[in-house]
Design a protein around this motif. Structure first.
Motif, PDB file in Angstrom:
ATOM      1  N   LEU A  93       0.812  -1.103   0.184  1.00  0.00           N
ATOM      2  CA  LEU A  93      -0.027   0.039   0.080  1.00  0.00           C
ATOM      3  C   LEU A  93       0.842   1.259   0.151  1.00  0.00           C
ATOM      4  CD1 LEU A  93      -2.416  -1.314   2.564  1.00  0.00           C
ATOM      5  CD2 LEU A  93      -2.859  -1.037   0.104  1.00  0.00           C
ATOM      6  N   LYS A  94       1.070   1.374  -1.353  1.00  0.00           N
ATOM      7  CA  LYS A  94       2.212   2.816  -1.311  1.00  0.00           C
ATOM      8  C   LYS A  94       1.295   4.095  -1.687  1.00  0.00           C
ATOM      9  CE  LYS A  94       5.643   0.374  -1.393  1.00  0.00           C
ATOM     10  NZ  LYS A  94       6.735   0.155  -0.214  1.00  0.00           N
ATOM     11  N   ASP A 129      -8.295   0.656  -4.158  1.00  0.00           N
ATOM     12  CA  ASP A 129      -8.406  -0.625  -4.885  1.00  0.00           C
ATOM     13  C   ASP A 129      -8.594  -1.711  -3.681  1.00  0.00           C
ATOM     14  OD1 ASP A 129      -7.806   0.510  -7.142  1.00  0.00           O
ATOM     15  OD2 ASP A 129      -5.952   0.007  -7.253  1.00  0.00           O
ATOM     16  N   SER A 130      -7.734  -1.671  -2.439  1.00  0.00           N
ATOM     17  CA  SER A 130      -7.920  -2.551  -1.563  1.00  0.00           C
ATOM     18  C   SER A 130      -9.296  -2.585  -0.883  1.00  0.00           C
ATOM     19  CB  SER A 130      -6.913  -2.479  -0.360  1.00  0.00           C
ATOM     20  OG  SER A 130      -6.931  -3.320   0.495  1.00  0.00           O
ATOM     21  N   ASP A 172      -3.746   2.549  -4.350  1.00  0.00           N
ATOM     22  CA  ASP A 172      -3.746   1.238  -3.680  1.00  0.00           C
ATOM     23  C   ASP A 172      -4.901   0.890  -2.548  1.00  0.00           C
ATOM     24  OD1 ASP A 172      -1.619   0.664  -5.246  1.00  0.00           O
ATOM     25  OD2 ASP A 172       0.022   1.395  -3.837  1.00  0.00           O
TER      26      ASP A 172
END
Length: 88
Positions: free
Chosen positions: A70-71, A78-79, A75
């Motif tokens: 998770l950057k 999307d998660s 991210d």
């Protein structure tokens, strides 16, 4: 040490991973722990509340287990969407 090549990236990656892990722990604490929050416990429909709790815990687990992945904001989005799809 701060002038060592690659240190800044290493440091920022560590901060981002720690942030994701703490986010996951905080979500679980607020959902399943003693610090229940009204936005979840206040959902009157038990089926909808259980779905919301499952989505939150699934996302929280992802934050903890995949914290290095998770950057950026996308991210996380999307998660979250992945957790929502799992309980659609």
């Amino acid at each position: 040490m701060a002038k060592t090549e690659g240190f800044l990236e290493f440091y920022l990656d560590t901060v981002l991973a720690d942030t994701a892990g703490i986010t996951g722990m905080e979500l679980i604490r607020r959902t399943d722990g003693l610090a229940n929050v009204k936005d979840i416990t206040g959902i009157p429909d038990e089926t909808k509340r259980m779905r919301a709790e499952r989505i939150i815990v699934t996302f929280a687990k992802e934050c903890i287990m995949q914290r290095e992945a998770l950057k950026n904001g996308q991210d996380y989005i999307d998660s979250i969407n992945k957790a929502i799809r799992k309980f659609s």
